[in-house]
Design an enzyme around this catalytic site. Structure first.
Site, PDB file in Angstrom:
ATOM      1  N   CYS A   1      36.217  38.162  43.353  1.00 31.74           N
ATOM      2  CA  CYS A   1      35.024  38.943  43.007  1.00 31.74           C
ATOM      3  C   CYS A   1      33.757  38.104  42.894  1.00 31.74           C
ATOM      4  O   CYS A   1      32.680  38.652  42.702  1.00 31.74           O
ATOM      5  CB  CYS A   1      35.258  39.704  41.705  1.00 31.74           C
TER       6      CYS A   1
ATOM      7  N   CYS B   1      39.204  39.274  34.874  1.00 31.89           N
ATOM      8  CA  CYS B   1      38.141  38.719  34.020  1.00 31.89           C
ATOM      9  C   CYS B   1      38.732  38.068  32.773  1.00 31.89           C
ATOM     10  O   CYS B   1      38.270  37.011  32.336  1.00 31.89           O
ATOM     11  CB  CYS B   1      37.157  39.809  33.621  1.00 31.89           C
TER      12      CYS B   1
END
Length: 128
Positions: free
Chosen positions: A37, A106
């Protein structure tokens, strides 16, 4: 996809943004990234003479979940020993922030950043 209130809070009011002098022997720095990402996370810890993390800072370039994960982790590690901080798992972060499955990476970044900062701190101490 809706963010949880905790993610929104940490995103809109991030804690401990900034950096320490990397040349300080009491500072450990971890820089990690996610090719999937494009998120990049730098997390630094400042450790006192008793081996307790007395402060933490981060700079994260990424989505709200990445920023929230960094912010949360810098709060969590303060006052912890290196071993206690090392034991923080991405699943703890993801659960606390109620991250959706598509944003779990994340929390993995945040765990990896803690581990990298601790490893950097230890390598500086061993080099003395």
């Amino acid at each position: 996809m809706a963010y949880s209130e905790k993610v929104i809070d940490h995103y809109e009011n991030p804690r401990n943004v900034g950096s320490f002098d990397n040349n300080d022997e009491n500072v450990g720095s971890g820089m990690v990234g996610a090719p999937a990402c494009g998120d990049v996370m730098k997390l630094q810890i400042k450790v006192n003479d008793e081996g307790i993390i007395e402060d933490a800072r981060f700079k994260t370039y990424g989505c709200g979940s990445a920023i929230a994960s960094s912010s949360l982790v810098t709060e969590w590690v303060k006052g912890k020993s290196l071993d206690e901080a090392q034991a923080i798992k991405n699943t703890d972060i993801a659960e606390e922030l109620e991250l959706p499955p598509v944003k779990i990476h994340c929390s993995i970044l945040a765990e990896d950043a803690i581990k990298a900062a601790i490893a950097d701190y230890k390598s500086k101490r061993e080099a003395k």
